[in-house]
Design a protein around this motif. Structure first.
Motif, PDB file in Angstrom:
ATOM      1  N   SER A  24     -33.851  -9.941  26.539  1.00 13.84           N
ATOM      2  CA  SER A  24     -32.749 -10.734  25.986  1.00 13.84           C
ATOM      3  C   SER A  24     -33.251 -11.789  25.009  1.00 13.84           C
ATOM      4  CB  SER A  24     -31.938 -11.378  27.117  1.00 13.84           C
ATOM      5  OG  SER A  24     -32.722 -12.293  27.861  1.00 13.84           O
ATOM      6  N   PHE A  25     -34.389 -12.416  25.325  1.00 14.25           N
ATOM      7  CA  PHE A  25     -34.958 -13.387  24.387  1.00 14.25           C
ATOM      8  C   PHE A  25     -35.443 -12.698  23.117  1.00 14.25           C
ATOM      9  CE2 PHE A  25     -35.708 -16.412  28.059  1.00 14.25           C
ATOM     10  CZ  PHE A  25     -34.896 -17.410  27.549  1.00 14.25           C
ATOM     11  N   LEU A  26     -36.057 -11.533  23.265  1.00 13.70           N
ATOM     12  CA  LEU A  26     -36.546 -10.802  22.099  1.00 13.70           C
ATOM     13  C   LEU A  26     -35.431 -10.479  21.116  1.00 13.70           C
ATOM     14  CD1 LEU A  26     -39.124  -8.304  23.669  1.00 13.70           C
ATOM     15  CD2 LEU A  26     -39.627 -10.073  21.985  1.00 13.70           C
ATOM     16  N   PHE A  27     -34.233 -10.219  21.657  1.00 10.33           N
ATOM     17  CA  PHE A  27     -33.112  -9.833  20.805  1.00 10.33           C
ATOM     18  C   PHE A  27     -32.155 -10.982  20.530  1.00 10.33           C
ATOM     19  CE2 PHE A  27     -34.705  -5.758  22.230  1.00 10.33           C
ATOM     20  CZ  PHE A  27     -34.617  -4.990  21.075  1.00 10.33           C
ATOM     21  N   GLY A  28     -32.628 -12.208  20.724  1.00 10.39           N
ATOM     22  CA  GLY A  28     -31.900 -13.368  20.219  1.00 10.39           C
ATOM     23  C   GLY A  28     -30.963 -14.069  21.172  1.00 10.39           C
ATOM     24  N   ALA A  29     -30.878 -13.657  22.423  1.00  7.93           N
ATOM     25  CA  ALA A  29     -29.998 -14.342  23.374  1.00  7.93           C
ATOM     26  C   ALA A  29     -30.630 -15.662  23.815  1.00  7.93           C
ATOM     27  CB  ALA A  29     -29.734 -13.461  24.591  1.00  7.93           C
ATOM     28  N   GLY A  53     -37.888 -17.547  20.102  1.00  5.38           N
ATOM     29  CA  GLY A  53     -37.233 -16.689  21.073  1.00  5.38           C
ATOM     30  C   GLY A  53     -38.023 -15.416  21.307  1.00  5.38           C
ATOM     31  N   MET A  54     -38.515 -14.839  20.225  1.00  9.68           N
ATOM     32  CA  MET A  54     -39.340 -13.634  20.353  1.00  9.68           C
ATOM     33  C   MET A  54     -40.625 -13.930  21.109  1.00  9.68           C
ATOM     34  SD  MET A  54     -38.812 -11.819  16.616  1.00  9.68           S
ATOM     35  CE  MET A  54     -39.815 -10.403  17.105  1.00  9.68           C
ATOM     36  N   GLY A 241     -18.608 -11.776  29.316  1.00  5.02           N
ATOM     37  CA  GLY A 241     -19.665 -12.277  28.446  1.00  5.02           C
ATOM     38  C   GLY A 241     -21.018 -12.474  29.088  1.00  5.02           C
ATOM     39  N   ALA A 242     -21.236 -11.927  30.296  1.00  4.57           N
ATOM     40  CA  ALA A 242     -22.548 -12.061  30.921  1.00  4.57           C
ATOM     41  C   ALA A 242     -23.532 -11.029  30.373  1.00  4.57           C
ATOM     42  CB  ALA A 242     -22.442 -11.925  32.437  1.00  4.57           C
ATOM     43  N   LEU A 243     -22.996  -9.868  30.008  1.00  3.36           N
ATOM     44  CA  LEU A 243     -23.823  -8.791  29.463  1.00  3.36           C
ATOM     45  C   LEU A 243     -23.525  -8.628  27.977  1.00  3.36           C
ATOM     46  CD1 LEU A 243     -23.486  -6.115  32.302  1.00  3.36           C
ATOM     47  CD2 LEU A 243     -25.341  -7.761  31.950  1.00  3.36           C
ATOM     48  N   SER A 244     -24.510  -8.105  27.263  1.00  3.49           N
ATOM     49  CA  SER A 244     -24.369  -7.951  25.810  1.00  3.49           C
ATOM     50  C   SER A 244     -24.848  -6.569  25.386  1.00  3.49           C
ATOM     51  CB  SER A 244     -25.184  -9.029  25.091  1.00  3.49           C
ATOM     52  OG  SER A 244     -25.289  -8.758  23.713  1.00  3.49           O
ATOM     53  N   ASP A 245     -24.192  -6.002  24.399  1.00  2.91           N
ATOM     54  CA  ASP A 245     -24.607  -4.699  23.866  1.00  2.91           C
ATOM     55  C   ASP A 245     -25.897  -4.807  23.058  1.00  2.91           C
ATOM     56  OD1 ASP A 245     -22.366  -3.486  24.945  1.00  2.91           O
ATOM     57  OD2 ASP A 245     -21.159  -3.775  23.133  1.00  2.91           O
ATOM     58  N   LEU A 249     -28.553  -9.314  28.110  1.00  4.12           N
ATOM     59  CA  LEU A 249     -28.036 -10.509  28.758  1.00  4.12           C
ATOM     60  C   LEU A 249     -27.672 -11.560  27.711  1.00  4.12           C
ATOM     61  CD1 LEU A 249     -30.723 -10.991  31.590  1.00  4.12           C
ATOM     62  CD2 LEU A 249     -28.490  -9.874  31.804  1.00  4.12           C
ATOM     63  N   THR A 250     -26.573 -12.247  27.951  1.00  8.63           N
ATOM     64  CA  THR A 250     -26.225 -13.415  27.138  1.00  8.63           C
ATOM     65  C   THR A 250     -26.863 -14.640  27.796  1.00  8.63           C
ATOM     66  OG1 THR A 250     -24.243 -13.837  28.438  1.00  8.63           O
ATOM     67  CG2 THR A 250     -24.030 -12.356  26.536  1.00  8.63           C
ATOM     68  N   GLY A 251     -26.553 -15.818  27.277  1.00 18.81           N
ATOM     69  CA  GLY A 251     -27.042 -17.033  27.923  1.00 18.81           C
ATOM     70  C   GLY A 251     -26.561 -17.129  29.363  1.00 18.81           C
ATOM     71  N   LEU A 252     -25.290 -16.755  29.595  1.00 15.62           N
ATOM     72  CA  LEU A 252     -24.757 -16.748  30.957  1.00 15.62           C
ATOM     73  C   LEU A 252     -25.498 -15.739  31.817  1.00 15.62           C
ATOM     74  CD1 LEU A 252     -22.688 -17.438  33.166  1.00 15.62           C
ATOM     75  CD2 LEU A 252     -21.128 -15.770  32.112  1.00 15.62           C
ATOM     76  N   GLY A 253     -25.747 -14.568  31.263  1.00 17.44           N
ATOM     77  CA  GLY A 253     -26.477 -13.542  32.006  1.00 17.44           C
ATOM     78  C   GLY A 253     -27.878 -13.982  32.364  1.00 17.44           C
TER      79      GLY A 253
END
Length: 281
Positions: A24-29, A53-54, A241-245, A249-253
């Motif tokens: 999730s951090f790698l992809f910008g969350a 983040g990466m 909004g907990a999961l992201s495509d 994971l989002t920030g909440l996730g």
């Protein structure tokens, strides 16, 4: 419970959480959490947030790799222990930043973004169990693993009595098939108070059960505590909004997935307190 089974279960929870957080951090969350952490060290002036983040994602993925390699006996314990300690301490030190606390309510101990940070306390006791338990007594390990569980239940549970926290958990509670009924019986604040009382009570009972080594109380309190963290994981699938495509994971996730660490703490406590084959050290 056999030691190898517990080791595998605890390590698996650790790896899954670190991998999901890392991806999730790698992809910008979680850009805000990355910014808050690195800004404390003055690194946001050196590198863009996206790169930081990466970097966070890479560190978490490498740490998870060390855990896996140690489980396969490919590397020695100091490597995963050191990696986990770095992740844990780097994040926890940022609790000294003013932006972790809600100034409008007096600051410390009214915690804001620091709610996600204090969860990192759970990592070190897990690492001690996986990599240093032969150097520590059983009682020491039990209390080390109880500490983060009690901390998060007391602190975040105590926040439930504040209006701002009561309103903040509405999106989680009202969409949960397991908890939405509370709003039919109670107001938003009353429901939050009930959750807070439950958290505080279970943490206290678990501590008493450990202190007096009273098995019936230990069982009840252990089940009550682990239920909190298992329930939290259901928010990944029920909360909007907990999961992201794009980043899993989002920030909440990211906030929710960290409770896997507390499930690991609880498994360690169960192994050390309930398994009669464990000899007192």
């Amino acid at each position: 419970m056999y030691s190898k089974t517990v080791d595998y279960s605890v390590a698996s929870l650790l790896v899954v959480s670190l991998v999901l957080l890392g991806i999730s951090f790698l992809f910008g969350a979680g850009a805000n959490s990355v910014s808050s952490a690195f800004d404390f060290y003055g690194l946001t002036d050196v590198m863009p947030i996206s790169n930081l983040g990466m970097l966070s994602g890479v560190v978490l993925m490498v740490t998870s790799g060390f855990v896996v390699l140690h489980q396969s006996k490919s590397i020695a314990a100091p490597l995963p222990l050191a990696a986990i300690a770095v992740v844990c301490l780097f994040t926890l030190v940022t609790l000294f930043a003013d932006n972790r606390w809600i100034a409008a309510h007096g600051g410390f101990p009214v915690i804001g973004s620091g709610q996600g940070v204090i969860k990192y306390f759970a990592l070190l006791p897990i690492a001690l169990f996986l990599y240093c338990r032969h150097q520590l007594s059983k009682k020491t390990l039990i209390w080390w693993n109880y500490f983060p569980v009690a901390l998060v239940l007391f602190w975040i549970g105590g926040m439930k009595f504040l209006e701002l926290e009561a309103k903040a958990i509405v999106p989680l509670v009202e969409t949960s098939p397991f908890m939405s009924w509370m709003y039919e019986l109670f107001t938003v604040q009353e429901a939050s108070n009930v959750i807070g009382i439950y958290d505080l009570l279970m943490a206290i009972l678990l501590g008493i059960g450990i202190w007096f080594n009273y098995r019936p109380l230990l069982i009840v309190a252990w089940l009550g505590c682990i239920a909190v963290f298992v329930m939290t994981q259901t928010f990944l699938f029920t909360a909007m909004g907990a999961l992201s495509d794009t980043s899993l994971l989002t920030g909440l996730g990211q906030f929710v997935i960290k409770d896997l660490w507390f499930i690991a703490n609880m498994l360690i406590i169960a192994y050390l307190t309930f398994d009669h084959r464990q000899n007192e050290q």
